[in-house]
Design an enzyme around this catalytic site. Structure first.
Site, short mmCIF file in Angstrom:
data_model
loop_
_atom_site.label_atom_id
_atom_site.label_comp_id
_atom_site.label_asym_id
_atom_site.label_seq_id
_atom_site.Cartn_x
_atom_site.Cartn_y
_atom_site.Cartn_z
N LYS A 1 0.86 -1.18 0.00
CA LYS A 1 0.00 0.00 0.00
C LYS A 1 0.90 1.24 0.00
O LYS A 1 1.47 1.61 1.03
CB LYS A 1 -0.92 -0.01 1.23
CG LYS A 1 -2.04 1.04 1.16
CD LYS A 1 -1.56 2.39 1.64
CE LYS A 1 -2.62 3.45 1.45
NZ LYS A 1 -2.10 4.81 1.75
N GLU B 1 8.53 1.33 11.60
CA GLU B 1 9.64 2.29 11.53
C GLU B 1 8.98 3.66 11.53
O GLU B 1 8.31 4.03 10.56
CB GLU B 1 10.49 2.06 10.28
CG GLU B 1 11.83 2.78 10.33
CD GLU B 1 11.78 4.20 9.78
OE1 GLU B 1 11.70 5.14 10.61
OE2 GLU B 1 11.80 4.37 8.56
N GLU C 1 8.46 16.31 15.62
CA GLU C 1 8.97 16.05 14.27
C GLU C 1 8.22 16.94 13.26
O GLU C 1 7.00 16.90 13.19
CB GLU C 1 8.78 14.58 13.89
CG GLU C 1 9.42 14.24 12.56
CD GLU C 1 9.31 12.76 12.21
OE1 GLU C 1 10.27 12.23 11.62
OE2 GLU C 1 8.28 12.14 12.54
N GLY D 1 6.22 5.27 8.73
CA GLY D 1 5.43 6.49 8.72
C GLY D 1 5.41 7.11 10.10
O GLY D 1 6.33 6.94 10.89
N SER D 2 4.33 7.83 10.40
CA SER D 2 4.26 8.58 11.65
C SER D 2 4.00 7.65 12.83
O SER D 2 3.40 6.58 12.70
CB SER D 2 3.16 9.63 11.57
OG SER D 2 1.87 9.02 11.61
N THR D 3 4.43 8.10 14.00
CA THR D 3 4.20 7.33 15.22
C THR D 3 2.70 7.21 15.50
O THR D 3 2.23 6.15 15.95
CB THR D 3 4.92 8.00 16.40
OG1 THR D 3 6.34 8.02 16.12
CG2 THR D 3 4.69 7.26 17.70
N ARG D 4 1.95 8.26 15.22
CA ARG D 4 0.50 8.22 15.44
C ARG D 4 -0.15 7.11 14.62
O ARG D 4 -0.94 6.31 15.14
CB ARG D 4 -0.11 9.58 15.09
CG ARG D 4 -1.63 9.64 15.25
CD ARG D 4 -2.17 11.01 14.84
NE ARG D 4 -1.83 11.33 13.46
CZ ARG D 4 -2.53 10.90 12.41
NH1 ARG D 4 -3.59 10.12 12.59
NH2 ARG D 4 -2.18 11.24 11.18
N THR D 5 0.17 7.03 13.33
CA THR D 5 -0.40 5.99 12.48
C THR D 5 0.11 4.61 12.87
O THR D 5 -0.63 3.63 12.82
CB THR D 5 -0.10 6.28 11.01
OG1 THR D 5 -0.58 7.59 10.68
CG2 THR D 5 -0.76 5.27 10.10
N GLY D 6 1.37 4.55 13.29
CA GLY D 6 1.92 3.27 13.74
C GLY D 6 1.16 2.70 14.92
O GLY D 6 0.91 1.48 14.99
N CYS E 1 13.24 10.72 7.85
CA CYS E 1 12.97 10.36 9.24
C CYS E 1 14.20 10.48 10.10
O CYS E 1 14.10 10.73 11.31
CB CYS E 1 12.36 8.96 9.33
SG CYS E 1 13.27 7.70 8.44
#
Length: 497
Positions: A191, A266, A398, A243-248, A301
């Site tokens: 994706k 990551e 970030e 990607g972002s920590t929020r989405t992770g 990143c």
């Protein structure tokens, strides 16, 4: 070295054919709903194409195809040397189509053509080659068990791997996932980010041309929905995300709500670049500090977004960094002489602009801070340097843009404390003329990668594992260690008598 001129690239851009359909089970497909989204270039805002906006039916189709391919062993059951040959053909096709892939990446994400031709696409092809070469070198173990037993430890593919990848290095970050996953015999559903989906679709067609069987490699473009659906899908055995920590966090929650699939993340970074006063070549260190934050428009990143400088050299060093920053003059990324293009889209531009406004309130603007080339319709930001305190918003969060926070310190212990005082732990660097001091500091830095007297050195070397501590994620991309993410360990115990 690519000799094409700005005019040459503009001509190629005018004639390029762009595909926006999903790639599922060996064929290009419109979304089942027939929904599409606009793929626009950050260079000038022009629409490049309409891209399939995949939903539940498309994700189900891709996972079903991947599962069938895995269960029938059309790929996992191939002899190792045969899988290796297919991946090597794929990498060769990527090199053969280097200009096309580089151009797609530049038009789609705004990356300078000098970078996409020299770094992104060659590195992605090299990644596929590297893991292809590892396929017939990976063995198991014979366990020193009791003499009436023979004990074997082998690695087997985990099954169906979903890879959800970012927009800052669209093809390269994808290759870091799909190359080791495919090398170990898995089927993959990729994706790509909706901000940069074009090279993923193109390389899927090249994979099919190289001989990957239908269903082994699938691409489902779209917004956040396909990623969420893959994380929730019971037919997916493993999901790898950058990607972002929020989405992770959301992906991990979805995996827990479904089948407890393996999750590899990551995530973000706020990397510290520490310059001690005994480093002898401040010009070199200043240029590297500018490169560390302004390369790829700061959309990296591991970007060295926090520059920690000793009080004794701070003023002189910051002046050198500001001078180096001015060399990153934003320009049209199809011009091979340009080193800084636009940020990826309006959303990212507005995010960066908001942080620059915060920086003006919190600290001292050294250079930059303005939007430029606005008349083009693109999203160009000057390289920007602030002097701030360690607790400033722009020094804590970030930004993912060309904004550098310079922080002053008085002694090494203070620098290490500031460097580690973050939720992230992806990368760091230390500059010192004393190698013992540099090593001691490096040991104390809580980060997955630490450079000494350099920054981003070895970034194209596949031997180094890549990943972070703390909320920068888990697991590692690159190196042979990445193969561990996509395999299961099996103990086979044979009783002899």
């Amino acid at each position: 070295m690519n000799k094409k001129t700005f005019s040459d690239w503009q001509d190629k851009a005018a004639g390029i054919e762009i595909e926006g359909r999903a790639f599922i089970d060996g064929t290009l497909r419109h979304a089942h709903s027939e929904r599409t989204f606009t793929c626009a270039s950050p260079i000038d805002g022009r629409v490049l194409t309409r891209v399939a906006d995949c939903g539940e039916a498309d994700v189900d189709a891709a996972v079903t195809a991947a599962r069938r391919a895995f269960d029938t062993q059309v790929w996992a059951g191939m002899n190792p040397r045969d899988r290796k040959a297919v991946l090597l053909r794929w990498a060769a096709l990527m090199r053969e189509h280097l200009d096309e892939l580089a151009l797609l990446e530049t038009l789609d994400a705004g990356k300078p053509i000098g970078d996409t031709t020299a770094i992104d696409i060659p590195a992605a092809a090299h990644c596929v080659e590297w893991y292809a070469e590892a396929i017939d070198k990976m063995g198991g173990e014979v366990v020193p068990a009791d003499h009436h037993l023979v004990g074997l430890v082998t690695r087997e593919p985990v099954g169906v791997v979903a890879a959800v990848v970012p927009w800052n290095f669209p093809l390269l970050m994808a290759a870091w996932k799909f190359a080791p996953a495919l090398a170990t015999g898995n089927s993959v559903v990729l994706k790509p980010s909706e901000k940069s989906p074009l090279t993923a679709i193109r390389v899927a067609r090249l994979a099919h041309e190289a001989g990957l069987p239908p269903g082994v490699f699938n691409v489902v473009p779209g917004g956040a929905e396909p990623g969420r659906l893959l994380a929730l899908h019971h037919g997916v055995d493993c999901i790898a995300f950058t990607g972002s920590t929020r989405t992770g966090r959301q992906i991990m929650e979805c995996a827990a709500q479904s089948n407890l699939k393996r999750v590899w993340l990551e995530l973000g970074g706020k990397s510290a670049n520490i310059v001690l006063p005994d480093y002898p070549d401040l010009d070199r260190a200043a240029k590297a500090a500018a490169d560390a934050i302004f390369f790829n428009m700061g959309q990296v990143c591991t970007a060295g977004s926090r520059l920690l400088v000793h009080r004794d050299i701070k003023d002189a060093f910051v002046a050198k960094v500001a001078a180096a920053a001015r060399a990153y003059e934003p320009g049209h990324p199809l011009d091979p002489s340009v080193t800084m293009g636009p940020v990826v889209d309006r959303i990212q531009f507005e995010r960066v602009a908001a942080y620059i406004d915060a920086g003006r309130r919190e600290g001292r603007l050294v250079t930059g801070g303005a939007r430029v080339r606005e008349e083009t319709g693109g999203f160009y930001v000057e390289p920007t340097v602030f002097e701030v305190k360690p607790d400033a918003k722009i020094a804590r969060e970030e930004i993912f843009g060309p904004v550098l926070s310079v922080i002053e310190f008085d002694h090494v212990d203070e620098a290490v404390h500031i460097a580690n005082d973050t939720e992230y732990g992806l990368a760091a660097a230390v500059w010192s003329g004393d190698l013992a001091t540099a090593h001691e500091v490096a040991r104390r830095l809580r980060a997955g990668t630490v450079w000494i007297n350099g920054y981003n050195e070895g970034a194209d070397d596949m031997n180094f594992p890549f990943g972070g501590y703390k909320q920068s994620g888990n697991g590692r991309d690159k190196s042979l260690h990445a193969l561990e993410k996509y395999t299961e360990l099996k103990s086979t115990i044979v009783r002899l008598r």
